[in-house]
Scaffold this motif. Structure first.
Motif, short mmCIF file in Angstrom:
data_model
loop_
_atom_site.label_atom_id
_atom_site.label_comp_id
_atom_site.label_asym_id
_atom_site.label_seq_id
_atom_site.Cartn_x
_atom_site.Cartn_y
_atom_site.Cartn_z
N THR A 259 55.33 32.52 42.30
CA THR A 259 56.21 32.56 43.46
C THR A 259 55.43 32.59 44.78
O THR A 259 56.03 32.45 45.85
CB THR A 259 57.11 33.81 43.41
N LEU A 260 54.11 32.77 44.70
CA LEU A 260 53.29 32.81 45.92
C LEU A 260 53.07 31.43 46.50
O LEU A 260 53.24 30.41 45.82
CB LEU A 260 51.94 33.47 45.60
N ARG A 261 52.64 31.38 47.76
CA ARG A 261 52.28 30.11 48.39
C ARG A 261 51.02 29.54 47.74
O ARG A 261 50.21 30.30 47.19
CB ARG A 261 52.03 30.31 49.89
N PRO A 262 50.81 28.22 47.80
CA PRO A 262 49.63 27.60 47.17
C PRO A 262 48.30 28.21 47.64
O PRO A 262 47.39 28.41 46.83
CB PRO A 262 49.74 26.13 47.56
N ASP A 263 48.20 28.51 48.95
CA ASP A 263 46.94 29.08 49.44
C ASP A 263 46.70 30.49 48.88
O ASP A 263 45.56 30.87 48.58
CB ASP A 263 46.93 29.12 50.98
N GLN A 264 47.79 31.26 48.68
CA GLN A 264 47.66 32.59 48.08
C GLN A 264 47.27 32.49 46.60
O GLN A 264 46.46 33.27 46.11
CB GLN A 264 48.98 33.36 48.23
N GLN A 265 47.83 31.49 45.92
CA GLN A 265 47.47 31.28 44.51
C GLN A 265 45.99 30.91 44.38
O GLN A 265 45.30 31.40 43.47
CB GLN A 265 48.35 30.18 43.92
N LEU A 266 45.50 30.03 45.26
CA LEU A 266 44.09 29.64 45.22
C LEU A 266 43.17 30.82 45.49
O LEU A 266 42.12 30.98 44.85
CB LEU A 266 43.82 28.53 46.26
N HIS A 267 43.58 31.69 46.42
CA HIS A 267 42.77 32.87 46.74
C HIS A 267 42.68 33.80 45.52
O HIS A 267 41.59 34.28 45.17
CB HIS A 267 43.38 33.61 47.92
N ILE A 268 43.82 34.04 44.85
CA ILE A 268 43.82 34.89 43.66
C ILE A 268 43.00 34.25 42.53
O ILE A 268 42.25 34.92 41.82
CB ILE A 268 45.27 35.17 43.19
N PHE A 269 43.13 32.92 42.39
CA PHE A 269 42.38 32.21 41.37
C PHE A 269 40.87 32.36 41.59
O PHE A 269 40.11 32.64 40.65
CB PHE A 269 42.77 30.73 41.37
N SER A 270 40.44 32.18 42.84
CA SER A 270 39.00 32.30 43.16
C SER A 270 38.50 33.72 42.92
O SER A 270 37.41 33.93 42.38
CB SER A 270 38.75 31.90 44.62
N THR A 271 39.31 34.71 43.31
CA THR A 271 38.93 36.11 43.11
C THR A 271 38.82 36.44 41.63
O THR A 271 37.87 37.10 41.19
CB THR A 271 39.97 37.04 43.77
N LEU A 272 39.77 35.99 40.83
CA LEU A 272 39.76 36.25 39.39
C LEU A 272 38.57 35.55 38.72
O LEU A 272 37.90 36.13 37.86
CB LEU A 272 41.08 35.76 38.78
N LYS A 273 38.29 34.32 39.15
CA LYS A 273 37.17 33.57 38.56
C LYS A 273 35.84 34.27 38.86
O LYS A 273 35.00 34.44 37.97
CB LYS A 273 37.16 32.14 39.10
N ALA A 274 35.67 34.73 40.10
CA ALA A 274 34.44 35.43 40.46
C ALA A 274 34.30 36.73 39.67
O ALA A 274 33.19 37.10 39.25
CB ALA A 274 34.44 35.72 41.96
N HIS A 275 35.42 37.42 39.45
CA HIS A 275 35.40 38.67 38.69
C HIS A 275 34.98 38.41 37.24
O HIS A 275 34.17 39.17 36.67
CB HIS A 275 36.79 39.30 38.73
N LEU A 276 35.51 37.35 36.64
CA LEU A 276 35.17 37.03 35.25
C LEU A 276 33.72 36.60 35.11
O LEU A 276 33.06 36.89 34.11
CB LEU A 276 36.10 35.93 34.72
N VAL A 277 33.20 35.93 36.12
CA VAL A 277 31.78 35.53 36.11
C VAL A 277 30.89 36.77 36.16
O VAL A 277 29.90 36.90 35.43
CB VAL A 277 31.47 34.57 37.28
N ASP A 278 31.27 37.74 37.04
CA ASP A 278 30.49 38.98 37.15
C ASP A 278 30.51 39.76 35.84
O ASP A 278 29.53 40.42 35.48
CB ASP A 278 31.06 39.86 38.27
N LYS A 279 31.61 39.68 35.12
CA LYS A 279 31.72 40.39 33.83
C LYS A 279 31.01 39.66 32.70
O LYS A 279 30.88 40.18 31.61
CB LYS A 279 33.20 40.54 33.45
N GLY A 280 30.53 38.44 32.98
CA GLY A 280 29.84 37.67 31.95
C GLY A 280 30.76 36.96 30.98
O GLY A 280 30.33 36.47 29.94
N MET A 281 32.05 36.88 31.33
CA MET A 281 33.03 36.23 30.45
C MET A 281 33.11 34.73 30.72
O MET A 281 33.69 33.99 29.94
CB MET A 281 34.40 36.88 30.61
N LEU A 282 32.56 34.31 31.86
CA LEU A 282 32.47 32.89 32.20
C LEU A 282 31.03 32.58 32.59
O LEU A 282 30.25 33.49 32.89
CB LEU A 282 33.40 32.53 33.36
N GLY A 283 30.70 31.27 32.64
CA GLY A 283 29.37 30.87 33.09
C GLY A 283 29.25 31.05 34.59
O GLY A 283 30.03 31.77 35.24
N SER A 284 28.30 30.40 35.19
CA SER A 284 28.11 30.49 36.64
C SER A 284 29.30 29.88 37.36
O SER A 284 30.07 29.13 36.78
CB SER A 284 26.82 29.76 37.06
#
Length: 430
Positions: free
Chosen positions: A401-426
């Motif tokens: 239900t969020l705006r596209p820019d808000q969705q992209l921001h959450i996506f980037s934040t989640l991706k960075a978090h998963l990278v820090d946890k070692g669950m994703l590559g660089s």
């Protein structure tokens, strides 16, 4: 002036004793309760004493209600929700009718109309929230539903405000205090009945087992406490309910805990009872199918050393839900009856035997559900405190239900978090 002031106080209900209170609430003695037992049962049980006649009437009607309960469980969650709604409306009607009989004696306007209007408003608010939570995709698909969902709370407040203004306009000189008593009466009834029925529906969505086991434990406790009290009862338990005994209370407790363990063991093996109730947008119907959670998978537990010599076992295999069922059945046995004691005090305050005579030998629907509502709140709080975690599907619904820019921001934040946890590559690889 003094005489007029005293007269107004009496009319408005500012009293200091039960006798004056009796005058305020209609001034007439309670109507004797008629025998509402079906004629067929009256003829069949005519040779029995009143004590045993009541025992058989209650027993036969109890079996009939339990059979009906099994039938609606078999018919599925949608029918269960409809029954909960019907029970809510009937309980509200029984309580409001008592208030209306008081209010009607002064021929004051709009009380019954406003009471039912407020019931409509509160149901619109609660069930509108439920529809948005559990039928999100369906709501987003239909334009009118999407608009109603977006402005749901504002519409609910506007509806309530309309009723509030109608109440103010209905105020009549010399009866203000009584009218405000009845306004409070309606709102307390809504709090007790509508809020609790809403929580029952939420429990149902967590899985039918969270609906069936608590309700069954209350029913079992009611039956077993009556049975133990009928055959062994000698010591009065509480003055509000003279027929309740300590023998019935204690016997009902142990019987209910054992019943809860056995029922939980049987139901935990079936997905139709343990899986959350979800709405399938493809078929536009409810589905109950999932991979059972750890709560409903057999585990091996060590028996305490003290009990090993008694039972002769070192370990036992059981479902984790059975441990939770001990908490549910204990509450149903020890705290649940206080809902009945509360109802007994209420009926004594208004000198009535039952809320209604809907069910022969049992009284009204509210007489059967006085403990169920208290139980529903406990189960909802218990699930929220010890069972339920964040709901991924609801998070995704809110995300969409969020705006596209808000969705992209959450996506980037989640991706960075998963990278820090070692669950994703660089970040580059991701």
């Amino acid at each position: 002036n003094l005489q007029e002031s005293e007269s107004e106080n009496k009319l408005d209900g500012e009293t200091a004793s039960d006798s004056e209170s009796k005058s305020e609430f209609g001034g007439s003695p309670p109507v004797p309760t008629s025998d509402d037992t079906p004629e067929v049962l009256n003829r069949a049980l005519s040779n029995l004493s009143s004590r045993w006649k009541n025992w058989w009437v209650r027993g036969i009607l109890t079996l009939a209600m339990i059979t009906f309960f099994f039938i609606i469980i078999y018919l599925g969650p949608m029918v269960l929700m409809t029954i909960v709604m019907c029970v809510q409306i009937k309980c509200f009607h029984e309580i409001i009718t008592i208030g209306y009989n008081v209010y009607h004696s002064y021929d004051l306007p709009w009380f019954r109309t406003l009471s039912w209007y407020f019931l409509l408003c509160v149901n619109y608010f609660f069930y509108g929230e439920t529809v948005t939570d559990y039928f999100f995709t369906l709501v987003q698909r239909e334009e009118p539903l999407r608009i109603l969902s977006k402005y749901h709370r504002f519409i609910s407040f506007a509806l309530y405000l309309t009723g509030f203004c109608m109440f103010v306009l209905s105020l009549v000189k010399k009866h203000y205090r009584l009218q405000f008593y009845m306004f409070g009466w309606t709102h307390v009834t809504l709090l007790i009945v509508v809020t609790q029925s809403h929580l029952i529906i939420h429990n149902l969505f967590e899985g039918m087992i969270w609906f069936i086991v608590p309700i069954s434990c209350v029913i079992c406790n009611d039956i077993m406490a009556y049975m133990f009290g009928f055959f062994f009862g000698r010591t009065p338990l509480i003055k509000l309910s003279p027929k309740k005994t300590w023998e019935g209370f204690i016997g009902g407790f142990f019987a209910t805990v054992l019943f809860g363990l056995l029922l939980s063991y049987v139901m935990s093996g079936y997905r139709c009872f343990t899986c959350p109730v979800e709405f399938n947008n493809d078929t536009n119907s409810f589905t109950v199918d999932c991979e059972p959670s750890e709560l409903f998978q057999l585990q091996e537990y060590n028996i305490p050393l003290v009990l090993q010599s008694v039972v002769g076992w070192k370990t036992v295999r059981m479902y984790p839900f059975q441990i939770h069922s001990i908490a549910l059945s204990t509450f149903a046995s020890l705290i649940g009856p206080f809902g009945g004691f509360f109802a007994s005090g209420f009926k004594r305050a208004f000198k009535i035997k039952d809320f209604a005579n809907t069910i022969p030998g049992h009284g009204g629907i509210m007489d059967r559900f006085d403990c169920q509502y208290l139980m529903a709140t406990f189960v909802n709080v218990y699930i929220a405190s010890f069972i339920r975690g964040p709901n991924p599907s609801k998070l995704i619904q809110q995300f969409l239900t969020l705006r596209p820019d808000q969705q992209l921001h959450i996506f980037s934040t989640l991706k960075a978090h998963l990278v820090d946890k070692g669950m994703l590559g660089s970040l580059e690889d991701a």
